[in-house]
Motif scaffolding. Structure first.
Motif, PDB file in Angstrom:
ATOM      1  N   ALA A  24      -5.766  50.835  24.914  1.00  0.00           N
ATOM      2  CA  ALA A  24      -6.942  50.166  24.348  1.00  0.00           C
ATOM      3  C   ALA A  24      -6.552  48.961  23.492  1.00  0.00           C
ATOM      4  CB  ALA A  24      -7.759  51.153  23.520  1.00  0.00           C
ATOM      5  N   THR A  25      -5.531  49.108  22.683  1.00  0.00           N
ATOM      6  CA  THR A  25      -5.171  48.041  21.743  1.00  0.00           C
ATOM      7  C   THR A  25      -4.174  47.062  22.344  1.00  0.00           C
ATOM      8  OG1 THR A  25      -5.536  49.608  19.947  1.00  0.00           O
ATOM      9  CG2 THR A  25      -4.370  47.598  19.403  1.00  0.00           C
ATOM     10  N   GLY A  26      -3.152  47.553  22.985  1.00  0.00           N
ATOM     11  CA  GLY A  26      -2.150  46.686  23.597  1.00  0.00           C
ATOM     12  C   GLY A  26      -0.974  46.406  22.684  1.00  0.00           C
ATOM     13  N   LEU A  27       0.152  46.149  23.290  1.00  0.00           N
ATOM     14  CA  LEU A  27       1.403  45.941  22.565  1.00  0.00           C
ATOM     15  C   LEU A  27       1.374  44.703  21.683  1.00  0.00           C
ATOM     16  CD1 LEU A  27       4.110  47.321  22.268  1.00  0.00           C
ATOM     17  CD2 LEU A  27       4.943  45.999  24.197  1.00  0.00           C
ATOM     18  N   GLU A  28       0.742  43.632  22.171  1.00  0.00           N
ATOM     19  CA  GLU A  28       0.704  42.384  21.385  1.00  0.00           C
ATOM     20  C   GLU A  28      -0.114  42.560  20.107  1.00  0.00           C
ATOM     21  OE1 GLU A  28       2.531  39.105  20.753  1.00  0.00           O
ATOM     22  OE2 GLU A  28       2.786  40.066  22.690  1.00  0.00           O
ATOM     23  N   SER A  29      -1.219  43.278  20.191  1.00  0.00           N
ATOM     24  CA  SER A  29      -2.041  43.543  19.004  1.00  0.00           C
ATOM     25  C   SER A  29      -1.276  44.394  17.999  1.00  0.00           C
ATOM     26  CB  SER A  29      -3.338  44.251  19.389  1.00  0.00           C
ATOM     27  OG  SER A  29      -4.135  43.410  20.163  1.00  0.00           O
TER      28      SER A  29
END
Length: 180
Positions: A24-29
């Protein structure tokens, strides 16, 4: 600082595993959030407040969480609680460094710390990075700083490898050769 990085590594690995599995959030976030947490934790007044013996763990958690501008996912809040309960919240800057290293390894990239005696144009940086990517076999993210002490040339650090073509290094090698 090797001791702090040793303490930080397991926390960074656990946080990275959580971030990698968070669709849902992602690694970059997560990378941005971890960076923000580290910036807040590295401020002197925050460090002083977090080590105040008059505050209990719940107060420290609320204080720290209140200073974060980003919306905290549940996992991030749990991570902050874990760090505070283990008296490791002040290690967050080192955890963030380790997290970025893990993220770069996962993406097949690395940070290239480029120190130059003079300011480099964007085109010069791109040409230098292009050549370095071939040498190291990685996609590099350049971080360029000007260091007048180098006299001329550049010093590039990628991970634990250093490529030093500066005049300062050449003079040091000549001095060592003459002294021998």
């Amino acid at each position: 600082m090797a001791e702090l990085s040793t303490i930080a590594r397991p926390y960074a690995e656990a946080l990275f595993a959580t971030a990698r599995n968070d669709q849902a959030t992602g690694l970059e976030s997560w990378s941005g959030l971890v960076s923000e947490l580290a910036q807040v934790a590295s401020q002197d007044d925050v460090r002083e407040a977090l080590t105040d013996p008059r505050l209990n763990a719940a107060q420290r958690i609320e204080l720290f969480a209140g200073l974060i501008k980003s919306q905290l996912p549940v996992q991030a809040r749990n991570f902050i609680e874990l760090l505070i309960s283990n008296n490791r919240i002040l290690v967050l800057p080192q955890i963030a460094e380790q997290f970025e290293i893990l993220k770069n390894q996962h993406e097949g990239t690395a940070l290239a710390d480029i120190r130059s005696a003079y300011a480099l144009s964007d085109d010069q940086v791109q040409q230098l990075v292009s050549g370095l990517e071939k040498k190291f076999g990685l996609k590099l993210k350049p971080a360029v700083t000007v260091d007048a002490d180098l006299i001329g040339g550049v010093r590039v650090t990628v991970g634990d490898q250093v490529l030093d073509t500066s005049v300062q290094a050449q003079l040091a090698r000549m001095r060592d050769t003459l002294a021998a």
